[in-house]
Write a protein that holds these residues in place. Structure first.
Motif, PDB file in Angstrom:
ATOM      1  N   MET A   1       0.825  -1.208   0.000  1.00 46.05           N
ATOM      2  CA  MET A   1       0.000   0.000   0.000  1.00 46.05           C
ATOM      3  C   MET A   1       0.863   1.265   0.000  1.00 46.05           C
ATOM      4  N   ALA A   2       1.994   1.227   0.676  1.00 51.61           N
ATOM      5  CA  ALA A   2       2.902   2.381   0.686  1.00 51.61           C
ATOM      6  C   ALA A   2       3.508   2.605  -0.686  1.00 51.61           C
ATOM      7  N   ASN A   3       3.914   1.516  -1.339  1.00 51.23           N
ATOM      8  CA  ASN A   3       4.537   1.614  -2.665  1.00 51.23           C
ATOM      9  C   ASN A   3       3.571   2.090  -3.742  1.00 51.23           C
ATOM     10  N   THR A   4       2.292   1.860  -3.549  1.00 56.30           N
ATOM     11  CA  THR A   4       1.300   2.272  -4.545  1.00 56.30           C
ATOM     12  C   THR A   4       0.616   3.590  -4.170  1.00 56.30           C
ATOM     13  N   GLY A   5       0.965   4.153  -3.014  1.00 61.62           N
ATOM     14  CA  GLY A   5       0.382   5.409  -2.584  1.00 61.62           C
ATOM     15  C   GLY A   5      -0.963   5.268  -1.885  1.00 61.62           C
ATOM     16  N   PHE A   6      -1.443   4.048  -1.690  1.00 67.24           N
ATOM     17  CA  PHE A   6      -2.752   3.818  -1.088  1.00 67.24           C
ATOM     18  C   PHE A   6      -2.762   4.072   0.412  1.00 67.24           C
ATOM     19  N   LEU A   7      -1.620   3.964   1.054  1.00 71.14           N
ATOM     20  CA  LEU A   7      -1.560   4.094   2.505  1.00 71.14           C
ATOM     21  C   LEU A   7      -2.037   5.468   2.971  1.00 71.14           C
ATOM     22  N   ALA A   8      -1.851   6.472   2.140  1.00 67.54           N
ATOM     23  CA  ALA A   8      -2.232   7.843   2.507  1.00 67.54           C
ATOM     24  C   ALA A   8      -3.741   8.018   2.651  1.00 67.54           C
TER      25      ALA A   8
END
Length: 112
Positions: free
Chosen positions: A87-94
């Motif tokens: 999720m961090a690598n795809t920007g979803f964590l934000a």
């Protein structure tokens, strides 16, 4: 994969078990989107999810967009390090708040 939904203190709780991939994402999507209709506070418990594919990420994004449209918030509970990395690598964590436990997730939503 198994998906259930319930209500805890007026907050919608979606619990998933197993892998969320291209085969199981449609069931996850159907159950989750039905459960969140009209809801602005949602917890998704991923404690027992061992794999999340791009199809699973797409469903999480759909949930986020629907809840956000109601000025709501989505908390992910029990997200493994591997899933957090994806999720961090795809920007979803934000898009999501993270909590270790259900109680912590409930606290995040109650203080929001």
């Amino acid at each position: 994969m198994n998906v259930t939904s319930s209500t805890v203190d007026t907050i919608t709780l979606i619990e998933a078990t197993g892998s969320i991939d291209s085969k199981t994402a449609p069931d996850f999507e159907r159950t989750a989107l039905t459960a969140i209709q009209g809801q602005s506070e949602v917890i998704i418990d991923l404690t027992n999810v061992d794999f999340l594919s791009s199809a699973g990420l797409r469903v999480l994004l759909m949930i986020y967009r629907q809840v956000k449209a109601k000025n709501g918030k989505v908390v992910l509970v029990g997200t493994s390090e591997e899933i957090q990395d994806i999720m961090a690598n795809t920007g979803f964590l934000a898009f999501f708040s993270l909590a270790e436990t259900l109680d912590e997730g409930l606290t995040i939503l109650k203080t929001a």
